[in-house]
Design an enzyme around this catalytic site. Sequence first.
Site, PDB file in Angstrom:
ATOM      1  N   HIS A  72      48.705  34.764  36.757  1.00 38.71           N
ATOM      2  CA  HIS A  72      48.127  34.969  38.087  1.00 38.71           C
ATOM      3  C   HIS A  72      46.869  34.130  38.241  1.00 38.71           C
ATOM      4  O   HIS A  72      46.071  34.038  37.327  1.00 38.71           O
ATOM      5  CB  HIS A  72      47.766  36.443  38.301  1.00 38.71           C
ATOM      6  N   TYR A 201      43.012  45.192  44.704  1.00 39.86           N
ATOM      7  CA  TYR A 201      41.996  46.222  44.466  1.00 39.86           C
ATOM      8  C   TYR A 201      41.476  46.632  45.841  1.00 39.86           C
ATOM      9  O   TYR A 201      40.928  45.796  46.559  1.00 39.86           O
ATOM     10  CB  TYR A 201      40.824  45.668  43.640  1.00 39.86           C
ATOM     11  N   PRO A 294      38.877  51.993  33.263  1.00 38.19           N
ATOM     12  CA  PRO A 294      39.973  51.031  33.359  1.00 38.19           C
ATOM     13  C   PRO A 294      39.777  49.889  34.366  1.00 38.19           C
ATOM     14  O   PRO A 294      40.430  48.848  34.212  1.00 38.19           O
ATOM     15  CB  PRO A 294      41.178  51.890  33.765  1.00 38.19           C
ATOM     16  N   LYS A 298      39.544  45.815  30.850  1.00 43.29           N
ATOM     17  CA  LYS A 298      38.860  45.128  29.746  1.00 43.29           C
ATOM     18  C   LYS A 298      39.144  45.704  28.358  1.00 43.29           C
ATOM     19  O   LYS A 298      38.807  45.076  27.349  1.00 43.29           O
ATOM     20  CB  LYS A 298      37.340  45.160  29.980  1.00 43.29           C
ATOM     21  N   TYR A 383      36.042  38.479  35.162  1.00 43.05           N
ATOM     22  CA  TYR A 383      37.400  39.023  35.198  1.00 43.05           C
ATOM     23  C   TYR A 383      38.343  38.171  34.354  1.00 43.05           C
ATOM     24  O   TYR A 383      39.114  38.680  33.527  1.00 43.05           O
ATOM     25  CB  TYR A 383      37.900  39.108  36.654  1.00 43.05           C
TER      26      TYR A 383
HETATM   27  C1  DHB Z   1      46.017  47.272  35.398  1.00 45.92           C
HETATM   28  C2  DHB Z   1      45.074  48.174  35.009  1.00 45.92           C
HETATM   29  C3  DHB Z   1      43.760  47.974  35.342  1.00 45.92           C
HETATM   30  O1  DHB Z   1      42.824  48.831  34.961  1.00 45.92           O
HETATM   31  C4  DHB Z   1      43.373  46.878  36.084  1.00 45.92           C
HETATM   32  O2  DHB Z   1      42.088  46.714  36.430  1.00 45.92           O
HETATM   33  C5  DHB Z   1      44.314  45.965  36.456  1.00 45.92           C
HETATM   34  C6  DHB Z   1      45.632  46.176  36.110  1.00 45.92           C
HETATM   35  C7  DHB Z   1      47.429  47.475  35.045  1.00 45.92           C
HETATM   36  O3  DHB Z   1      47.738  48.523  34.464  1.00 45.92           O
HETATM   37  O4  DHB Z   1      48.261  46.629  35.355  1.00 45.92           O
END
Ligand code: DHB
Length: 392
Positions: A72, A201, A294, A298, A383
């Site tokens: 991506h 997001y 999450p 990371k 990121y």
């Molecule tokens: C996923 C989980 C995340 O915490 C994130 O920021 C992006 C993707 C995932 O499970 O695909």
Amino acid sequence: MRTQVAIVGAGPAGLLLSHLLAADGVESVVVETRSRGYVESRVRAGILESSTVELLDSVGLGERLHREGDEHRGIYLQWPGERHHLDFVDLVGRSIWLYGQTEVTLDLGRAREAAGQQVVYGISDTAVHDVGTDHPSVTYTDAGGASVRLDADVVVGCDGSFGPSRGAVPERLRRTWERTYPYAWLGILADVAPSTDELIYAWHPDGFAMHSMRSASVSRLYLQVPPGEDVARWSDDRIWDELATRLGHGQDGWALTPGPITDKSVLPMRSFVMEPMRHGRLFLAGDAAHIVPPTGAKGLNLAVADVGMLAPALVALLKGDERLADSYSDDALRRVWRCTHFSWWMTTMLHTSGDPFDEQLQLSQLRWVTSSEAGAAGLAENYAGLPIGYRG
Ligand code: DHB
């Protein structure tokens, strides 16, 4: 039993460490309380930073990731009425890969098995001893009920936040920092093609939502929910309705396609950092030393970066050169704190708490990040991932 490096925990950190050590001729034994089936099927995040991909490629672990994973260029950030794409490749020259941690763990398990690595699953009563001396050991009860003592030159704790290794650093030498967030995530896996090409997001007054994916036919989505939420309160219809609202179904012709939900779980949101990451002959890596919420995915990437620094340090240590081992904790923690800040920042920018002042700050920050090249590049740099060994 005797080995050079006793590794506690057969998650991605422990398995990757054994792989990197073996590439330099260092022998290890990995021990794990769970079964192999459990470790290889637990659902975790799915984003690999560019430096994680480079490291996996460099040690022959990237083949299936490149074949089945998805590269991506960036992500979408949105709030009601607006959706913006941030192109990390244009901004900082690095991409990310969508490939589940579950798949990384499977690839590692297969590679270690093919190399004859000893991984002992299903153990109990694990304890770490004598790490302040030159002859540390790990004791446990094996799956057949026998007591085992594993002597080693070095013990590495890759056993997460509930494992015994963290506690083997004496309390008087330990320092910890912690933040608990007033929300959690409800995560689902669904057998439906993703409704987006890259991750979304979404800030929304009803709470954060995110659209991720695992493949062309499997979607992964998340909703902000109160901490400790009971999944039983969330019927499939309620989940899809709430996702549609928060992700902006109908906005500029965009549609969220629902499908059969195959997994539902609630994830806690917590930041935690412990120092030092080394005490004598004990080293910690991954969740054993630090936890991130999450948002931004990371956790796995941090574990990979820790192990990427630790492996050469241990190889040198076993040859009598302690310099890298002596600086491991400080070196790793510099990058850990950068990612801890980034995860906290993404989390606090995107989750609503009902405070109207906070909401205005969040929207202002989102407008700046999506309209200023400097703002966007800052998010993209963190990121897409900082180099392993980054000190700032
Ligand atoms: C996923 C989980 C995340 O915490 C994130 O920021 C992006 C993707 C995932 O499970 O695909």
